[in-house]
Scaffold this active site. Sequence first.
Site, mmCIF file in Angstrom:
data_model
loop_
_atom_site.group_PDB
_atom_site.id
_atom_site.type_symbol
_atom_site.label_atom_id
_atom_site.label_comp_id
_atom_site.label_asym_id
_atom_site.label_seq_id
_atom_site.Cartn_x
_atom_site.Cartn_y
_atom_site.Cartn_z
ATOM 1 N N GLY A 48 0.844 -1.187 0.000
ATOM 2 C CA GLY A 48 0.000 0.000 0.000
ATOM 3 C C GLY A 48 0.874 1.230 0.000
ATOM 4 C CD GLN A 53 3.379 5.770 2.614
ATOM 5 O OE1 GLN A 53 2.411 5.240 2.073
ATOM 6 N NE2 GLN A 53 4.327 5.070 3.211
ATOM 7 C CB CYS A 90 5.194 2.539 7.774
ATOM 8 S SG CYS A 90 4.716 3.974 6.798
ATOM 9 C CG LEU A 91 6.892 1.059 1.837
ATOM 10 C CD1 LEU A 91 6.180 1.273 0.517
ATOM 11 C CD2 LEU A 91 8.103 0.150 1.653
ATOM 12 C CG HIS A 132 -0.655 1.571 7.131
ATOM 13 N ND1 HIS A 132 0.241 1.085 8.062
ATOM 14 C CD2 HIS A 132 0.056 2.433 6.343
ATOM 15 C CE1 HIS A 132 1.437 1.631 7.847
ATOM 16 N NE2 HIS A 132 1.352 2.451 6.808
ATOM 17 C CD GLU A 133 -1.101 2.670 2.574
ATOM 18 O OE1 GLU A 133 -0.608 3.813 2.581
ATOM 19 O OE2 GLU A 133 -0.440 1.647 2.835
ATOM 20 C CG HIS A 136 0.359 7.015 5.290
ATOM 21 N ND1 HIS A 136 1.467 7.525 5.929
ATOM 22 C CD2 HIS A 136 0.623 5.705 5.081
ATOM 23 C CE1 HIS A 136 2.364 6.551 6.102
ATOM 24 N NE2 HIS A 136 1.869 5.429 5.597
HETATM 25 ZN ZN ZN Z 1 2.767 3.590 5.775
#
Ligand code: ZN
Length: 182
Positions: A48, A53, A90-91, A132-133, A136
């Site tokens: 995702g 991000q 998380c990236l 999660h997204e 963000h």
């Molecule tokens: Zn994330």
Amino acid sequence: MEKTALKIRTYGDPVLRKRAKEVSGLTQEHRNLLSEMAQLMYDSSGIGLAAPQVGVSESLIVVDIGQGLYKLVNPRIVRRQGSQVLEEGCLSVPGVCIKVRRAGKIKVIALDEEGKPFSIEAEGLLSCVFQHEIDHLRGRLIPDHASFLEKLKINNKLERLKQRSQDERMPGSKSQSCKLQL
Ligand code: ZN
């Protein structure tokens, strides 16, 4: 929106804490961005990715847990049921793994990339990734979900990430012990 190759912003970058703007009037640029985000997500072995991000404070997310690609514009959770706890990475917070309690089953409404409204019901992992997204888009990151003890454990890592976010991302930070990267 720049045309340059997208780069993942990491912890400490203020864009990750901003509330993303709702998209009004979808353009080709948004569609291009969604495709580039999907590409970057796959390249990063993520499941995702949200526009903040990559430094774009607009309400756009992509999700693919291996069952097909979702591109969502202005996603909103309109129903939550039950709960589940999954260990999430998380990236944008590389090297950090946190157990997050979220709703088990959700209903999300959004626009597709043509601007048509649709809804999705999701449970399990897919539900977790959407939540999660969407976090963000509200400037919320997994460390915000950490328990007091977990916070103590990851504090040093977060401080290092903060200092690093100004510099180039270090290539050595692939030590992602967490299975789920979102
Ligand atoms: Zn994330």
